[in-house]
Design an enzyme around this catalytic site. Structure first.
Site, PDB file in Angstrom:
ATOM      1  N   THR A 122      -8.392 -31.075 -34.854  1.00  0.00           N
ATOM      2  CA  THR A 122      -9.561 -31.947 -34.925  1.00  0.00           C
ATOM      3  C   THR A 122      -9.337 -32.997 -33.857  1.00  0.00           C
ATOM      4  O   THR A 122      -8.211 -33.430 -33.615  1.00  0.00           O
ATOM      5  CB  THR A 122      -9.731 -32.560 -36.332  1.00  0.00           C
ATOM      6  OG1 THR A 122     -10.998 -33.238 -36.367  1.00  0.00           O
ATOM      7  CG2 THR A 122      -8.631 -33.530 -36.682  1.00  0.00           C
ATOM      8  N   ASP A 172     -21.521 -18.758 -33.628  1.00  0.00           N
ATOM      9  CA  ASP A 172     -20.627 -19.788 -34.161  1.00  0.00           C
ATOM     10  C   ASP A 172     -19.331 -19.748 -33.346  1.00  0.00           C
ATOM     11  O   ASP A 172     -18.508 -18.858 -33.527  1.00  0.00           O
ATOM     12  CB  ASP A 172     -20.351 -19.504 -35.646  1.00  0.00           C
ATOM     13  CG  ASP A 172     -19.288 -20.436 -36.235  1.00  0.00           C
ATOM     14  OD1 ASP A 172     -18.861 -21.385 -35.542  1.00  0.00           O
ATOM     15  OD2 ASP A 172     -18.885 -20.221 -37.398  1.00  0.00           O
ATOM     16  N   HIS A 227     -16.558 -17.376 -40.874  1.00  0.00           N
ATOM     17  CA  HIS A 227     -16.166 -18.549 -41.659  1.00  0.00           C
ATOM     18  C   HIS A 227     -16.930 -18.562 -42.987  1.00  0.00           C
ATOM     19  O   HIS A 227     -18.083 -18.127 -43.058  1.00  0.00           O
ATOM     20  CB  HIS A 227     -16.492 -19.806 -40.859  1.00  0.00           C
ATOM     21  CG  HIS A 227     -15.885 -21.061 -41.411  1.00  0.00           C
ATOM     22  ND1 HIS A 227     -16.564 -21.913 -42.240  1.00  0.00           N
ATOM     23  CD2 HIS A 227     -14.659 -21.590 -41.237  1.00  0.00           C
ATOM     24  CE1 HIS A 227     -15.774 -22.931 -42.552  1.00  0.00           C
ATOM     25  NE2 HIS A 227     -14.620 -22.759 -41.954  1.00  0.00           N
ATOM     26  N   ALA A 285     -20.293 -27.621 -37.906  1.00  0.00           N
ATOM     27  CA  ALA A 285     -20.718 -26.250 -37.605  1.00  0.00           C
ATOM     28  C   ALA A 285     -21.408 -25.619 -38.812  1.00  0.00           C
ATOM     29  O   ALA A 285     -22.328 -24.822 -38.671  1.00  0.00           O
ATOM     30  CB  ALA A 285     -19.518 -25.410 -37.182  1.00  0.00           C
ATOM     31  N   SER A 286     -20.957 -26.003 -40.013  1.00  0.00           N
ATOM     32  CA  SER A 286     -21.571 -25.457 -41.226  1.00  0.00           C
ATOM     33  C   SER A 286     -23.050 -25.825 -41.293  1.00  0.00           C
ATOM     34  O   SER A 286     -23.891 -25.002 -41.676  1.00  0.00           O
ATOM     35  CB  SER A 286     -20.877 -26.003 -42.478  1.00  0.00           C
ATOM     36  OG  SER A 286     -19.491 -26.002 -42.328  1.00  0.00           O
TER      37      SER A 286
HETATM   38  C1  LIG Z   1     -13.910 -24.748 -38.246  1.00  0.00           C
HETATM   39  C2  LIG Z   1     -14.910 -23.678 -38.257  1.00  0.00           C
HETATM   40  C3  LIG Z   1     -16.113 -23.833 -38.946  1.00  0.00           C
HETATM   41  C4  LIG Z   1     -16.412 -25.037 -39.793  1.00  0.00           C
HETATM   42  O1  LIG Z   1     -16.586 -26.159 -38.993  1.00  0.00           O
HETATM   43  P1  LIG Z   1     -17.213 -27.488 -39.618  1.00  0.00           P
HETATM   44  O2  LIG Z   1     -17.636 -28.262 -38.419  1.00  0.00           O
HETATM   45  O3  LIG Z   1     -16.112 -28.143 -40.380  1.00  0.00           O
HETATM   46  O4  LIG Z   1     -18.334 -27.100 -40.490  1.00  0.00           O
HETATM   47  C5  LIG Z   1     -17.047 -22.828 -38.856  1.00  0.00           C
HETATM   48  N1  LIG Z   1     -16.817 -21.723 -38.139  1.00  0.00           N
HETATM   49  C6  LIG Z   1     -15.662 -21.532 -37.466  1.00  0.00           C
HETATM   50  C7  LIG Z   1     -15.462 -20.275 -36.680  1.00  0.00           C
HETATM   51  C8  LIG Z   1     -14.666 -22.508 -37.513  1.00  0.00           C
HETATM   52  O5  LIG Z   1     -13.522 -22.322 -36.851  1.00  0.00           O
END
Ligand SMILES: *Cc1c(COP(=O)(O)O)cnc(C)c1O
Length: 523
Positions: free
Chosen positions: A128, A317, A238, A194-195
């Site tokens: 992070t 993603d 994910h 990302a979610s």
């Molecule tokens: C870390 C990750 C997520 C989740 O990311 P957030 O920003 O915490 O929601 C989703 N997809 C992949 C491939 C990831 O590595």
């Protein structure tokens, strides 16, 4: 009942501005309470600027000290659940305290319970981000403290975000259609995570497909259509993708990945065909570039054309690995990007912009804007339509001024240094791979991609579970495991911007010594 009528507010001498007698009568209760509140209206209740400057400067010193010496702290918190409550009072203080006391409690109360994500000894999950320019930008964002839900709510907040997403899109060499500066429909937005991006894209895809199906079958009602919708991702996607399906109220199917943990076009197409044959309506597919388990890359150049052929929205993603596309040598992994409808990656993971900053681009944001558009009068303004009103691009209404930290980081590092950061981490993962491969007791699992190396002791899952337990128990470094097709393995993620090759060697020595202990005890 009109509450204002239940209270009888009697104010004495508002003009003297010193004290106010508020007489509150609860008509519906039998009690008759009189509260006498004394309030010196001229006495400041706030921290004043000179004190703020001292406090903030002290904090800046503390932060720099913390980060520069983070390597010396135990990476994994060594506390038991409930450790914190006894360290602070049972209730909030009646009287204001002084900031020096708060400062001195950080080491006493907070730090013992912190897992140090920015330590070079932290190899869990994925990185992070953390950098000084981003921290300073967040201070300014906190000071401006605007809520940028519409253009007029703070024009700089929206406009900087539009331009930053163009800068960033150009850095990744995204197709022009995704960029606002192309003059087309496309553009970018900063989501929190990302979610959220995955969910927002799913809802946009759902709105689009609903409209198409309704045009074709005017007699079908919404419930009938929704019950037929089906989305896809690979078994390696994910967990937030499956969750987006649950939140969006649609079926989401997991399509088997191939032996290299990649989603292939053929597998996606056969799943889509089968569902169409059964009367379902495919509408959405998530292609993962850099899976969380093992950093595998789905074949976008195969899956994208399948999506286009069946009119299925393709969302990419690339939460972790997307940052690497600022380096031209990694862009072959995003081949087929022109077939995608939306693309997302997290500068807050690997590009030195502190959480939360998840960059998302859409070729046609109107599907999202229309899906989320409820326009009450108090949010309308004269310039609507000339700049994005980002409230329509996301789930919450409120949004912080997050583009500032992107702007600061891009300017104060420059593309060159950000690329160097990515390349250094990839190099460290390769360095780890060499050390691990040279030890006959171990095997590398899959291909080492980006800043992640997956490995295990040759032998049973149970043995590897013991190894991980031993490593984390020693507390000097921190790793988490994963499992694919029943094979348990350990993930070594390069996370800290402070990492040097000596740190990789230190971590390897920890792993190697832990393995010796575990193997000795077994024999
Ligand atoms: C870390 C990750 C997520 C989740 O990311 P957030 O920003 O915490 O929601 C989703 N997809 C992949 C491939 C990831 O590595």
């Amino acid at each position: 009942m009109d509450k204002s009528k239940a209270y009888n507010f009697k104010s004495t001498s508002m003009s003297d501005n010193i004290s106010e007698d508020i007489n509150i009568k609860f008509k519906n209760c039998d009690i008759n309470t009189s509260v006498n509140i004394k309030n010196d209206e001229n006495k400041s209740i706030d921290m004043e600027a000179p004190e703020f400057k001292d406090f903030a400067k002290e904090m800046v010193d503390y932060i720099a000290n913390y980060l520069e010496n983070i390597r010396d702290r135990r990476v994994l918190a060594d506390v038991k659940p409930g450790y914190l409550r006894p360290l602070i009072p049972d209730a909030a203080p009646e009287k204001a305290e002084n900031w020096q006391d708060v400062m001195s409690d950080i080491e006493r109360v907070i730090m013992p319970g912190v897992t140090h994500w920015h330590s070079p000894k932290f190899h869990a999950y994925f990185p992070t981000a953390n950098s000084y320019p981003a921290i300073v930008a967040d201070m300014l964002s906190g000071a401006i403290a605007c809520i940028g839900f519409s253009w007029i709510a703070s024009p700089a907040c929206t406009e900087l975000e539009v331009v930053m997403l163009d800068w960033l899109g150009k850095m990744l060499d995204l197709p022009n259609e995704f960029l606002a500066c192309s003059g087309g429909k496309g553009g970018g937005v900063i989501q929190g995570t990302a979610s959220e991006a995955t969910l927002v894209a799913l809802l946009g895809a759902k709105a689009k497909k609903m409209k198409e199906v309704k045009d074709e079958h005017p007699d079908w009602d919404d419930n009938t259509i929704v019950s037929k919708l089906v989305g896809y991702c690979s078994t390696q996607a994910h967990s937030s993708v499956e969750r987006a399906g649950l939140l969006g109220g649609v079926k989401l199917k997991l399509v088997p990945a191939d032996v290299n943990n990649q989603l292939r076009g053929e597998a996606l197409e056969s799943a889509i065909k089968k569902d169409i044959d059964e009367g379902l309506i495919p509408f959405y597919a998530v292609v993962t570039l850099g899976t969380t388990n093992s950093c595998a890359f789905d074949k976008l150049d195969e899956c994208g054309p399948v999506g286009n052929k069946y009119n299925v929205w393709i969302h990419v993603d690339a939460a972790y690995a997307g940052s690497a596309f600022i380096c031209p040598e990694y862009r072959y992994l995003m081949k087929g990007i022109e077939t995608a409808d939306s693309f997302n990656f997290n500068p807050h993971k690997w590009m030195l912009v502190n959480f939360d900053c998840s960059a998302m681009w859409l070729k046609d944001p109107n599907w999202i804007v229309d899906a989320f558009n409820v326009d009450p009068l108090y949010l309308k303004h004269d310039q609507q339509g000339s700049a994005p009103d980002y409230r329509h691009w996301q789930i919450p209404l409120g949004r912080r001024f997050r583009a500032l930290k992107l702007w600061f980081v891009l300017r104060l590092y420059g593309i060159e240094n950000l690329q160097a950061h990515i390349r250094r981490h990839c190099g460290f993962a390769k360095h780890f791979e060499k050390l691990c491969s040279a030890d006959q007791r171990f095997e590398i699992v899959g291909e080492v991609q980006m800043g992640l190396a997956c490995f295990r002791l040759k032998g049973t899952n149970e043995l590897n579970e013991l190894l991980l337990k031993r490593i984390n128990g020693r507390g000097n470094i921190h790793l988490v495991p994963s499992k694919i097709n029943g094979i348990y393995f350990l993930r070594f993620a390069v996370c800290s911007r402070f990492t040097k090759s000596e740190d990789i060697e230190y971590s390897w020595k920890e792993i190697s010594e832990s393995a010796s202990e575990v193997l000795n005890e077994k024999n």
